[in-house]
Design a protein around this motif. Structure first.
Motif, mmCIF file in Angstrom:
data_model
loop_
_atom_site.group_PDB
_atom_site.id
_atom_site.type_symbol
_atom_site.label_atom_id
_atom_site.label_comp_id
_atom_site.label_asym_id
_atom_site.label_seq_id
_atom_site.Cartn_x
_atom_site.Cartn_y
_atom_site.Cartn_z
ATOM 1 N N VAL A 62 -20.437 78.955 -2.070
ATOM 2 C CA VAL A 62 -21.820 79.431 -1.974
ATOM 3 C C VAL A 62 -21.914 80.817 -1.325
ATOM 4 N N LEU A 63 -20.787 81.392 -0.946
ATOM 5 C CA LEU A 63 -20.817 82.666 -0.231
ATOM 6 C C LEU A 63 -21.394 83.783 -1.094
ATOM 7 N N HIS A 64 -21.011 83.834 -2.372
ATOM 8 C CA HIS A 64 -21.533 84.883 -3.259
ATOM 9 C C HIS A 64 -23.053 84.783 -3.376
ATOM 10 N N CYS A 65 -23.565 83.570 -3.534
ATOM 11 C CA CYS A 65 -25.015 83.381 -3.650
ATOM 12 C C CYS A 65 -25.724 83.754 -2.361
ATOM 13 N N GLN A 66 -25.110 83.437 -1.221
ATOM 14 C CA GLN A 66 -25.725 83.771 0.061
ATOM 15 C C GLN A 66 -25.761 85.280 0.294
ATOM 16 N N ILE A 67 -24.712 85.966 -0.132
ATOM 17 C CA ILE A 67 -24.703 87.431 -0.017
ATOM 18 C C ILE A 67 -25.817 88.029 -0.871
ATOM 19 N N GLN A 68 -25.958 87.512 -2.098
ATOM 20 C CA GLN A 68 -27.027 87.998 -2.975
ATOM 21 C C GLN A 68 -28.396 87.732 -2.364
ATOM 22 N N ASN A 83 -37.111 97.604 -8.903
ATOM 23 C CA ASN A 83 -35.718 98.023 -8.678
ATOM 24 C C ASN A 83 -34.840 96.841 -8.289
ATOM 25 N N ILE A 84 -35.400 95.924 -7.480
ATOM 26 C CA ILE A 84 -34.640 94.741 -7.065
ATOM 27 C C ILE A 84 -34.357 93.845 -8.266
ATOM 28 N N LYS A 85 -35.355 93.662 -9.106
ATOM 29 C CA LYS A 85 -35.185 92.810 -10.287
ATOM 30 C C LYS A 85 -34.120 93.364 -11.224
ATOM 31 N N SER A 86 -34.079 94.663 -11.374
ATOM 32 C CA SER A 86 -33.122 95.268 -12.295
ATOM 33 C C SER A 86 -31.697 95.236 -11.758
ATOM 34 N N ALA A 87 -31.551 95.045 -10.447
ATOM 35 C CA ALA A 87 -30.214 95.073 -9.838
ATOM 36 C C ALA A 87 -29.794 93.711 -9.298
ATOM 37 N N VAL A 88 -30.546 92.658 -9.591
ATOM 38 C CA VAL A 88 -30.267 91.360 -8.985
ATOM 39 C C VAL A 88 -28.902 90.818 -9.394
ATOM 40 N N ASP A 90 -26.278 92.823 -10.026
ATOM 41 C CA ASP A 90 -25.272 93.729 -9.480
ATOM 42 C C ASP A 90 -25.941 94.670 -8.478
ATOM 43 N N PHE A 91 -25.880 94.309 -7.194
ATOM 44 C CA PHE A 91 -26.589 95.073 -6.174
ATOM 45 C C PHE A 91 -25.967 96.437 -5.925
ATOM 46 N N SER A 92 -24.759 96.660 -6.424
ATOM 47 C CA SER A 92 -24.176 97.990 -6.269
ATOM 48 C C SER A 92 -24.946 99.027 -7.083
ATOM 49 N N GLU A 93 -25.750 98.564 -8.042
ATOM 50 C CA GLU A 93 -26.556 99.460 -8.872
ATOM 51 C C GLU A 93 -27.980 99.618 -8.344
ATOM 52 N N LEU A 94 -28.280 99.043 -7.189
ATOM 53 C CA LEU A 94 -29.639 99.097 -6.650
ATOM 54 C C LEU A 94 -30.025 100.527 -6.286
ATOM 55 N N LYS A 95 -31.176 100.946 -6.755
ATOM 56 C CA LYS A 95 -31.718 102.259 -6.422
ATOM 57 C C LYS A 95 -32.687 102.100 -5.258
ATOM 58 N N LEU A 142 -24.068 97.157 1.749
ATOM 59 C CA LEU A 142 -23.449 97.381 0.445
ATOM 60 C C LEU A 142 -22.024 97.902 0.577
ATOM 61 N N ASN A 143 -21.746 98.642 1.647
ATOM 62 C CA ASN A 143 -20.405 99.201 1.828
ATOM 63 C C ASN A 143 -19.420 98.198 2.418
ATOM 64 N N ASN A 144 -19.909 97.149 3.064
ATOM 65 C CA ASN A 144 -19.021 96.233 3.781
ATOM 66 C C ASN A 144 -18.986 94.811 3.215
ATOM 67 N N LEU A 145 -20.020 94.379 2.542
ATOM 68 C CA LEU A 145 -20.023 93.020 1.985
ATOM 69 C C LEU A 145 -19.282 92.988 0.645
ATOM 70 N N PRO A 146 -18.521 91.928 0.384
ATOM 71 C CA PRO A 146 -17.742 91.834 -0.876
ATOM 72 C C PRO A 146 -18.614 91.374 -2.041
#
Length: 332
Positions: A62-68, A83-88, A90-95, A142-146
């Motif tokens: 469940v770690l991936h879901c919790q990070i999201q 912007n959140i909806k479009s990047a849900v 892949d948060f690395s693409e969040l503007k 975003l820089n530290n979470l996997p």
């Protein structure tokens, strides 16, 4: 914040020391209370995620879901919803860094109490408007979470409650990554593994209620959380009509993934335990002897030390060992 007024009175004490001078200057600034109210409003988002990472049970599934979920909550406080909806996915693409991607200052989340106090100060003319910068925390997250870690993404197949959304490619990923531990790379073994995975997805109400009850690890008003290691332990004992284990291959993969640590919280607990036991009053405890034995006993039980009652047989053996030790050292 419950002690804010008391602290405010405290800094009015007539003390000429530099420390009190700095405190007096800080608490005379009307924005100090605003900052403290803001921290009080936003800290639960970080604290709850940190508490999740400190849990002892296996959480890889469940770690991936919790990070999201954490990133979504954090972004929703200052980023436009589109912007959140479009990047849900892949948060690395969040503007979010550009001002045009953020909410207006009067709609950014700072807490209801904070907003009321801020508006009052603005109306009274005690402060002037200022821009709110909220990108630092998002940059750090975003820089530290996997967020793109393939282990976390593929480990979600372990979650029995969402197994219908899993794919066989997730299972196959671990076979390829841990090939030396999981000898299922041959075509025949992969076919048998896929059959087990399909059988797993088609299961309905196959887990008894007592197993679910035993697996409960946390509950709140809306959700009940279960330990998947207990669920998979039960699955590993199920047998097919021919008498063979029903999920012999799939359970080996599940157990391998479940033992992967989801954080370093357990290691930090051990370091803390070492410091509590090897103190300045007991500095000579041997890390490979007495100290190791103490840690082994404490890690093996969740019972508080003051509640532990040794059996009479154990007490007898301990007294005998002590007597032998004293006898040997007294003769030297």
């Amino acid at each position: 914040m419950q002690l804010y007024l008391c602290i405010l009175v405290f800094v009015f004490i007539d003390d000429k020391s530099p420390r009190f001078h700095r405190l007096h200057s800080a608490f005379m600034n009307p924005m100090t209370e605003i900052f403290l109210l803001f921290y009080e409003a936003v800290l639960p988002t970080f604290v709850n995620f940190n508490k999740f990472l400190q849990r002892e049970e296996p959480l890889m599934h469940v770690l991936h879901c919790q990070i999201q979920s954490f990133l979504t909550k954090l972004a929703s406080k200052f980023v436009q919803l589109c912007n959140i909806k479009s990047a849900v996915s892949d948060f690395s693409e969040l503007k979010y860094s550009d001002a045009r991607d953020q909410l207006l200052d009067h709609t950014i989340f700072i807490g209801i109490t904070t907003r009321s106090a801020l508006n009052k100060l603005l109306e009274d003319g005690d402060i002037s408007t200022r821009d709110v910068k909220c990108t630092t925390a998002m940059n750090y997250a975003l820089n530290n979470l996997p967020i793109k870690d393939p282990v976390l993404i593929n480990a979600t197949f372990l979650n029995y409650e969402t197994k219908d959304d899993a794919t066989f490619s997730q299972v196959e990923y671990f076979v390829q990554r841990f090939g030396e531990l999981l000898p299922f790379k041959s075509a025949k073994e992969l076919e048998l593994l896929q059959e087990e995975f399909t059988d797993y997805q088609l299961m309905h109400d196959a887990i008894p209620s007592d197993v679910w009850k035993k697996a409960v690890t946390d509950e709140d008003e809306h959700t009940t959380y279960h330990r998947m290691d207990i669920i998979w332990h039960h699955l590993s004992s199920l047998k097919a009509p021919d008498g063979n284990l029903r999920f012999s291959r799939l359970c080996k993969i599940a157990k391998l993934v479940l033992v992967l640590p989801h954080s370093n919280a357990q290691e930090e607990r051990i370091f803390s335990m070492v410091r509590k036991n090897k103190t300045s009053f007991r500095p000579n405890l041997d890390p490979k002897g007495t100290l190791s034995s103490i840690l082994t006993v404490k890690l093996a039980t969740n019972q508080e030390s003051h509640q532990y009652e040794p059996s009479k047989e154990l007490q007898k053996k301990a007294k005998s060992a002590t007597w032998e030790y004293n006898k040997e050292h007294c003769n030297q």
